[in-house]
Design an enzyme around this catalytic site. Structure first.
Site, PDB file in Angstrom:
ATOM      1  N   LYS A  81       0.801  -1.226   0.000  1.00 52.49           N
ATOM      2  CA  LYS A  81       0.000   0.000   0.000  1.00 52.49           C
ATOM      3  C   LYS A  81       0.837   1.282   0.000  1.00 52.49           C
ATOM      4  CE  LYS A  81      -4.171  -1.922   2.111  1.00 52.49           C
ATOM      5  NZ  LYS A  81      -5.203  -1.741   3.156  1.00 52.49           N
ATOM      6  N   ALA A 131      -1.290   1.604  15.539  1.00 54.26           N
ATOM      7  CA  ALA A 131      -0.896   2.830  14.835  1.00 54.26           C
ATOM      8  C   ALA A 131      -0.275   2.517  13.476  1.00 54.26           C
ATOM      9  CB  ALA A 131       0.080   3.633  15.691  1.00 54.26           C
ATOM     10  N   GLY A 146      -0.955   1.099   9.190  1.00 53.00           N
ATOM     11  CA  GLY A 146      -1.620   1.648   8.016  1.00 53.00           C
ATOM     12  C   GLY A 146      -3.132   1.683   8.132  1.00 53.00           C
ATOM     13  N   ARG A 196       1.448  -0.332  21.338  1.00 56.20           N
ATOM     14  CA  ARG A 196       2.516  -0.932  22.147  1.00 56.20           C
ATOM     15  C   ARG A 196       3.735  -0.024  22.175  1.00 56.20           C
ATOM     16  NH1 ARG A 196       4.113  -6.675  20.025  1.00 56.20           N
ATOM     17  NH2 ARG A 196       4.589  -5.358  18.243  1.00 56.20           N
ATOM     18  N   ILE A 214     -11.278  -5.137  13.003  1.00 59.47           N
ATOM     19  CA  ILE A 214     -11.206  -5.206  11.540  1.00 59.47           C
ATOM     20  C   ILE A 214     -10.712  -6.554  11.024  1.00 59.47           C
ATOM     21  CG2 ILE A 214     -10.919  -2.708  11.367  1.00 59.47           C
ATOM     22  CD1 ILE A 214      -7.985  -3.223  10.561  1.00 59.47           C
ATOM     23  N   TYR A 245     -11.281 -10.420  10.005  1.00 55.93           N
ATOM     24  CA  TYR A 245     -12.440 -11.017   9.341  1.00 55.93           C
ATOM     25  C   TYR A 245     -12.987 -12.234  10.092  1.00 55.93           C
ATOM     26  CZ  TYR A 245     -10.543  -8.303   5.437  1.00 55.93           C
ATOM     27  OH  TYR A 245     -10.038  -7.303   4.636  1.00 55.93           O
TER      28      TYR A 245
END
Length: 279
Positions: free
Chosen positions: A71, A132, A134, A156, A227, A229
């Site tokens: 990304k 913290a 992406g 962390r 988030i 799945y």
């Protein structure tokens, strides 16, 4: 679906990528709207990402999604990036217009649209975001975009959280008043102050992963999003405590739907996409 000389090609770059559900629901969307197109997975090794991006131009692939670990690394090879990419510093959607490649980030949109299914009004809400990385950057962008009132950013490595806040402060002047970095150990103390809990880390993917904080402190006034799945230990506890909860599938569907609309200019058939992967 008939493959012929007019079939448009879309896909996803990732490594690994064989597990991706995007080909299933994106192809279902193309078929439903009668668009002559296919969506295929492209397994791209990190060292080959420049060549993969160039292949979009060479092969006239109309668009791709981009997932881990590419990304951030695709950005230097694009012709243009959208405004949200400048803040989030990650691309998950590329559109090819006659060899001119534009990078977008639809992850933030996917998160917000999914969240609205269980929390329609986000403005003014107090939020705990764990992690913290992406995904966290995209989610925080979305929360700021929707007018969240206060964000506790727990990580962390607290320095990484502070770096994220510093980055965002270049685009949002009041961000340091809205986002407060905290350690994982501080979560238990502030939990009663927040209405929304979001886990963006991979903790919970494995059954033997430890709790990030004391999950027994979750109560029915919380809304909990993970988030990942699947219904993780965090979500199972949220259900037990009668809190509203959601796993990562709505975010996946809605970010893909936004990508579909960027590529085709047509409204995405959300329910068809959900049904295709059993959501």
């Amino acid at each position: 679906m008939t493959l012929d000389g007019n079939t448009l090609v879309y896909g996803i770059f990732g490594y690994p990528v064989k597990h991706s559900k995007s080909p299933t629901f994106q192809t279902a969307a193309f078929q439903h709207l009668g668009i002559n197109a296919v969506y295929v997975p492209f397994q791209v090794k990190p060292e080959d990402i420049e060549k993969a991006v160039e292949s979009l131009r060479v092969l006239d692939i109309k668009g791709v999604n981009v997932t881990i670990p590419h990304k951030e690394n695709v950005i230097p090879y694009l012709n243009e990036i959208s405004e949200e990419v400048k803040v989030i510093k990650a691309v998950n959607t590329i559109k090819n217009i006659d060899g001119y490649l534009i990078g977008y980030n639809t992850d933030w949109h996917g998160f917000i649209e999914g969240l609205k299914e269980i929390m329609p009004d986000i403005a003014g809400k107090r939020v705990l975001v764990i992690g913290a990385g992406g995904s966290s950057r995209a989610i925080i962008y979305g929360l700021l975009n929707q007018g969240a009132g206060k964000i506790y950013l727990a990580n962390r490595n607290i320095q990484r959280a502070e770096n994220l806040i510093e980055d965002f402060s270049n685009f949002y002047r009041i961000v340091k008043m809205i986002i407060k970095p905290i350690s994982l150990e501080e979560i238990n103390r502030i939990l009663n102050e927040v209405e929304l809990i979001v886990n963006t880390t991979s903790v919970g993917l494995n059954e033997d992963d430890p709790e990030i904080f004391d999950y027994d402190l979750i109560n029915s006034s919380h809304t909990v999003v993970d988030i990942i799945y699947k219904d993780t230990k965090l979500l199972q506890k949220a259900k037990e405590k009668n809190a509203k909860y959601q796993n990562g599938y709505p975010m996946l569907i809605y970010q893909g739907a936004k990508s579909f609309e960027i590529w085709t200019g047509k409204p995405a058939p959300i329910e068809v996409m959900k049904k295709a992967i059993g959501v």
